[in-house]
Scaffold this motif. Structure first.
Motif, PDB file in Angstrom:
ATOM      1  N   GLN A 240      46.343  35.884  65.676  1.00  0.00           N
ATOM      2  CA  GLN A 240      45.684  35.005  64.707  1.00  0.00           C
ATOM      3  C   GLN A 240      44.800  35.794  63.752  1.00  0.00           C
ATOM      4  N   ALA A 241      44.154  36.838  64.257  1.00  0.00           N
ATOM      5  CA  ALA A 241      43.283  37.647  63.401  1.00  0.00           C
ATOM      6  C   ALA A 241      44.097  38.383  62.335  1.00  0.00           C
ATOM      7  N   GLU A 242      45.260  38.891  62.701  1.00  0.00           N
ATOM      8  CA  GLU A 242      46.082  39.609  61.727  1.00  0.00           C
ATOM      9  C   GLU A 242      46.652  38.673  60.671  1.00  0.00           C
ATOM     10  N   LEU A 243      46.866  37.413  61.034  1.00  0.00           N
ATOM     11  CA  LEU A 243      47.275  36.420  60.036  1.00  0.00           C
ATOM     12  C   LEU A 243      46.141  36.211  59.027  1.00  0.00           C
ATOM     13  N   ILE A 244      44.904  36.128  59.522  1.00  0.00           N
ATOM     14  CA  ILE A 244      43.749  35.972  58.637  1.00  0.00           C
ATOM     15  C   ILE A 244      43.584  37.209  57.757  1.00  0.00           C
ATOM     16  N   ASP A 296      36.696  31.052  61.594  1.00  0.00           N
ATOM     17  CA  ASP A 296      36.287  32.220  62.370  1.00  0.00           C
ATOM     18  C   ASP A 296      37.028  32.242  63.705  1.00  0.00           C
ATOM     19  N   LEU A 297      37.155  33.423  64.279  1.00  0.00           N
ATOM     20  CA  LEU A 297      37.839  33.585  65.561  1.00  0.00           C
ATOM     21  C   LEU A 297      36.987  34.384  66.520  1.00  0.00           C
ATOM     22  N   TYR A 298      37.181  34.129  67.810  1.00  0.00           N
ATOM     23  CA  TYR A 298      36.613  35.032  68.805  1.00  0.00           C
ATOM     24  C   TYR A 298      37.544  35.086  69.997  1.00  0.00           C
ATOM     25  N   GLY A 299      37.602  36.234  70.625  1.00  0.00           N
ATOM     26  CA  GLY A 299      38.497  36.406  71.755  1.00  0.00           C
ATOM     27  C   GLY A 299      37.910  37.344  72.779  1.00  0.00           C
ATOM     28  N   ILE A 308      35.025  39.333  67.616  1.00  0.00           N
ATOM     29  CA  ILE A 308      34.772  38.200  66.727  1.00  0.00           C
ATOM     30  C   ILE A 308      35.230  38.579  65.321  1.00  0.00           C
ATOM     31  N   LEU A 309      35.935  37.681  64.668  1.00  0.00           N
ATOM     32  CA  LEU A 309      36.336  37.890  63.281  1.00  0.00           C
ATOM     33  C   LEU A 309      35.717  36.790  62.437  1.00  0.00           C
ATOM     34  N   LEU A 310      34.837  37.192  61.508  1.00  0.00           N
ATOM     35  CA  LEU A 310      34.156  36.250  60.636  1.00  0.00           C
ATOM     36  C   LEU A 310      34.847  36.263  59.278  1.00  0.00           C
ATOM     37  N   THR A 311      35.462  35.154  58.924  1.00  0.00           N
ATOM     38  CA  THR A 311      36.238  35.078  57.693  1.00  0.00           C
ATOM     39  C   THR A 311      35.332  34.842  56.487  1.00  0.00           C
TER      40      THR A 311
END
Length: 385
Positions: A240-244, A296-299, A308-311
């Motif tokens: 999902q992060a690489e899609l973002i 945003d994502l976290y894993g 954590i990925l903050l868009t």
């Protein structure tokens, strides 16, 4: 030409559909004995089978069985069936459950009073029909709010049931009872019985499909999320992060990546036990969730390490996020042992080929730099990737 449908045909038409569903649900229930939704639906089918069986022998057995008990069983079965469907979609809250119980009890008491005082059949038909319409209505509302296309189709089927019940209720006062009752052989009886058979089987099939859809949804959640914390697992987070990253590269827009772990986590486990350590990870995960914005994502990478990925958040915004997170943890969380975290942070404008692992590799030294600087804080990654 008069069409006659005897009791054997009535039994075959109505009984087989319910029995088939009962067998399917019962077979499934052997491996899901604690599923309250399935248990409600199973009991509903049992009551409906009993009701149909009693109605077939009307005139041969006392009215208290063929009319009162049969209608009460059918009404209770409908109530349980609707409750199962609503619960399957997660809308059967305690308050709604209580209201539904009251509606069911009041409906049964009302029909019992009508029966005791020997009311006319049109009155009983109208009363029962309007109550059934009320019972079926929640499925229509739930289907309208559901994101599932299948549930929307189910709501349409139950909507047909609501309309039929309302029409039947009003019609009982205007159409001669000899023509309207299902116990009078003829074309109307045949059409209604066959329609009821088809509609009932469609509803039964729909419930089984909804159960499968629900199980499939749970399997997707289990496959993509960490059991302990509810965070995305490493594989799902990376995908999902690489899609973002690719979407952000097209705009272009910045993203910030944070790599963190719990300071002295092994000491927490050794001192307080692994149960306390697990609670720390759950509390940390819940705190992070409360700070994330949409997108945003976290894993969880494993152990006490999270990403954590903050868009769309620049350096200042990601610094404020990190500071707020540290501050919340430093103030202590109810039910959790005291703990704090260290973080490495990187803010970049992604390229179309950028990978999450590259962000991880760049942030890992920054994380250890934060630990070297005394822990309980964050450090920005230096250089570019």
């Amino acid at each position: 030409m008069e069409i006659y449908v005897n009791s054997t045909i009535i039994t075959a038409v109505l009984f087989i559909g319910f029995l088939f569903t009962l067998i399917m649900v019962g077979s499934y229930g052997f491996t899901h004995k604690r599923d309250s939704t399935l248990n409600r639906f199973f009991l509903a089918k049992c009551l409906q089978i009993m009701a149909v069986s009693l109605m077939v022998f009307r005139g041969d057995i006392p009215d208290v069985l063929s009319i009162w008990l049969a209608n009460i069983a059918l009404y209770a079965g409908t109530s349980l069936e609707v409750a199962a469907l609503v619960n399957l979609q997660g809308f059967l809250r305690p308050k709604m459950r209580l209201i539904y119980i009251y509606v069911t009890i009041i409906g049964i008491m009302g029909f019992s009073i009508l029966f005791i005082f020997d009311s006319t059949e049109p009155v009983r038909i109208a009363y029962y029909s309007f109550l059934t319409a009320i019972l079926l209505s929640p499925v229509c509302l739930v289907g309208f709010r559901s994101s599932s296309l299948l549930m929307k189709v189910v709501s349409l089927l139950y909507g047909v049931g609501v309309i039929f019940s309302i029409v039947r209720g009003f019609s009982s006062f205007f159409i001669p009872i000899q023509s309207f009752t299902l116990y009078n052989p003829g074309v109307l009886q045949l059409v209604v019985l066959l329609s009821f058979y088809v509609l009932s089987n469609l509803m039964n099939l729909a419930f089984l499909l909804l159960m499968k859809e629900n199980v499939d949804r749970e399997l997707v959640v289990l496959a993509n999320h960490d059991d302990l914390t509810g965070a995305l697992n490493r594989r799902s987070f990376t995908q999902q992060a690489e899609l973002i990253l690719r979407q952000s590269a097209k705009k272009p827009a910045v993203v910030s990546y944070l790599l963190l772990d719990v300071d002295h986590f092994k000491t927490i486990n050794d001192t307080y036990g692994h149960v306390a350590g697990d609670q720390v990870l759950r509390d940390l995960s819940q705190t992070i969730r409360g700070l994330l914005d949409e997108g945003d994502l976290y894993g969880r990478y494993g152990g006490d390490e999270f990403g954590i990925l903050l868009t769309g958040k620049n350096e200042d915004e990601s610094d404020r996020f990190a500071s707020t997170l540290c501050s919340l943890l430093n103030h202590g969380l109810p039910g959790s042992v005291p703990f704090h975290i260290s973080m490495g942070i990187l803010t970049v404008t992604p390229t179309s080929t950028m990978k999450v692992e590259a962000l991880y590799a760049a942030c890992d030294p920054a994380l250890y730099e934060a630990k070297t600087n005394g822990r309980n804080g964050f450090h920005r990654a230096e250089g570019s990737i």
